[in-house]
Design a protein around this motif. Structure first.
Motif, PDB file in Angstrom:
ATOM      1  N   UNK A  63       0.793  -1.170   0.167  1.00 36.09           N
ATOM      2  CA  UNK A  63      -0.001  -0.014   0.015  1.00 36.09           C
ATOM      3  C   UNK A  63       0.820   1.306  -0.117  1.00 36.09           C
ATOM      4  N   UNK A  64       1.984   1.319   0.825  1.00 38.99           N
ATOM      5  CA  UNK A  64       2.762   2.519   0.775  1.00 38.99           C
ATOM      6  C   UNK A  64       3.433   2.656  -0.592  1.00 38.99           C
ATOM      7  N   UNK A  65       3.955   1.396  -1.094  1.00 36.51           N
ATOM      8  CA  UNK A  65       4.575   1.760  -2.383  1.00 36.51           C
ATOM      9  C   UNK A  65       3.693   2.178  -3.616  1.00 36.51           C
ATOM     10  N   UNK A  66       2.329   1.807  -3.397  1.00 41.00           N
ATOM     11  CA  UNK A  66       1.437   2.070  -4.707  1.00 41.00           C
ATOM     12  C   UNK A  66       0.468   3.230  -4.352  1.00 41.00           C
ATOM     13  N   UNK A  67       0.990   4.014  -3.159  1.00 43.77           N
ATOM     14  CA  UNK A  67      -0.017   5.041  -2.808  1.00 43.77           C
ATOM     15  C   UNK A  67      -0.078   6.283  -3.960  1.00 43.77           C
ATOM     16  N   UNK A  68       0.881   6.557  -4.636  1.00 46.76           N
ATOM     17  CA  UNK A  68       0.723   7.390  -5.691  1.00 46.76           C
ATOM     18  C   UNK A  68      -0.171   6.828  -7.083  1.00 46.76           C
ATOM     19  N   UNK A  69      -0.001   5.687  -7.140  1.00 45.17           N
ATOM     20  CA  UNK A  69      -0.830   5.120  -8.359  1.00 45.17           C
ATOM     21  C   UNK A  69      -2.304   4.997  -8.117  1.00 45.17           C
ATOM     22  N   UNK A  70      -2.613   5.136  -6.676  1.00 40.99           N
ATOM     23  CA  UNK A  70      -3.995   5.317  -6.533  1.00 40.99           C
ATOM     24  C   UNK A  70      -4.579   6.587  -7.096  1.00 40.99           C
ATOM     25  N   UNK A  71      -4.016   7.441  -7.101  1.00 43.15           N
ATOM     26  CA  UNK A  71      -4.436   8.859  -7.921  1.00 43.15           C
ATOM     27  C   UNK A  71      -4.833   8.637  -9.232  1.00 43.15           C
ATOM     28  N   UNK A  72      -4.189   7.692 -10.036  1.00 44.44           N
ATOM     29  CA  UNK A  72      -4.205   7.459 -11.417  1.00 44.44           C
ATOM     30  C   UNK A  72      -5.294   6.576 -11.304  1.00 44.44           C
ATOM     31  N   UNK A  73      -5.494   5.780 -10.432  1.00 43.59           N
ATOM     32  CA  UNK A  73      -6.537   4.686 -10.593  1.00 43.59           C
ATOM     33  C   UNK A  73      -8.008   5.613 -10.391  1.00 43.59           C
TER      34      UNK A  73
ATOM     35  N   UNK B  40     -15.465  -0.826 -14.537  1.00 43.46           N
ATOM     36  CA  UNK B  40     -16.701  -1.562 -15.015  1.00 43.46           C
ATOM     37  C   UNK B  40     -17.524  -1.363 -13.839  1.00 43.46           C
ATOM     38  N   UNK B  41     -18.856  -1.833 -14.319  1.00 40.98           N
ATOM     39  CA  UNK B  41     -19.933  -1.826 -13.375  1.00 40.98           C
ATOM     40  C   UNK B  41     -19.492  -2.700 -12.133  1.00 40.98           C
ATOM     41  N   UNK B  42     -20.053  -2.491 -10.977  1.00 43.79           N
ATOM     42  CA  UNK B  42     -20.008  -3.060  -9.676  1.00 43.79           C
ATOM     43  C   UNK B  42     -18.651  -2.858  -8.837  1.00 43.79           C
ATOM     44  N   UNK B  43     -17.918  -1.701  -9.614  1.00 40.13           N
ATOM     45  CA  UNK B  43     -16.769  -1.297  -9.043  1.00 40.13           C
ATOM     46  C   UNK B  43     -17.110  -0.713  -7.654  1.00 40.13           C
ATOM     47  N   UNK B  44     -16.356  -1.286  -6.387  1.00 38.98           N
ATOM     48  CA  UNK B  44     -16.802  -0.701  -5.216  1.00 38.98           C
ATOM     49  C   UNK B  44     -15.887   0.653  -5.042  1.00 38.98           C
ATOM     50  N   UNK B  45     -16.440   1.284  -3.860  1.00 32.38           N
ATOM     51  CA  UNK B  45     -15.726   2.744  -3.465  1.00 32.38           C
ATOM     52  C   UNK B  45     -14.328   2.347  -2.958  1.00 32.38           C
ATOM     53  N   UNK B  46     -13.458   3.330  -3.090  1.00 33.79           N
ATOM     54  CA  UNK B  46     -12.051   3.068  -2.965  1.00 33.79           C
ATOM     55  C   UNK B  46     -11.963   2.909  -1.287  1.00 33.79           C
ATOM     56  N   UNK B  47     -12.832   3.347  -0.485  1.00 35.59           N
ATOM     57  CA  UNK B  47     -12.525   2.863   0.981  1.00 35.59           C
ATOM     58  C   UNK B  47     -12.778   1.843   1.462  1.00 35.59           C
TER      59      UNK B  47
END
Length: 154
Positions: A21-31, A37-44
């Motif tokens: 999670x720490x290493x990918x924290x910046x990628x979450x902004x792009x994500x 697709x449909x049924x995508x849950x909220x980020x939290x």
């Protein structure tokens, strides 16, 4: 039950998730900006679900290890667990940091196969441990749907 061993068994996958999670924290902004697709849950929901799954993984590995690390079947099952945990860790980096969605999907399918193998190995050793991996398998199956959907929509 040895509480120290259980705590270590739970701490290992939680640490893997924390570092990932720490290493990918910046990628979450792009994500957040990609088409999903449909049924995508909220980020939290993702960190909540992953925390629960990592705890279940840790408990399951503890139950298997408690059957005797000197047993060949136990050692093979724990080896499979370690390999799939590495795949879990690397998938996040491949998907979020590199944005290689198709390769991430293929990687996730390999991880899915490893989880099935782990489930089958665990089932021969400790059925409770095997059943604790089912939510993980279900979530990774759902993640594969999301991953492929993101690849196709972007």
């Amino acid at each position: 039950m040895k509480i120290k061993n259980l705590a270590i068994s739970i701490a290992i996958p939680l640490a893997v998730g924390l570092v990932s999670g720490f290493l990918t924290r910046n990628g979450m902004q792009i994500f957040a900006m990609v088409n999903k697709p449909p049924l995508s849950p909220p980020a939290w929901l993702f960190p909540v679900v992953w925390t629960i799954l990592y705890v279940l993984m840790g408990v399951a590995s503890y139950l298997v290890a408690s059957e005797g690390r000197d047993r060949e079947d136990v050692q093979k099952a724990l080896d499979t667990y370690a390999v799939q945990l590495f795949f879990n860790f690397a998938w996040s980096i491949i998907f979020f940091n590199f944005g290689w969605y198709l390769f991430a999907f293929a990687w996730l399918m390999a991880m899915w196969a490893l989880i099935i193998r782990m489930f089958l190995q665990y089932k021969k050793i400790n059925k409770t441990a095997a059943y604790l991996t089912i939510p993980y398998l279900v979530w990774v199956t759902f993640a594969a749907y999301l991953n492929l959907g993101i690849y196709l929509l972007n």
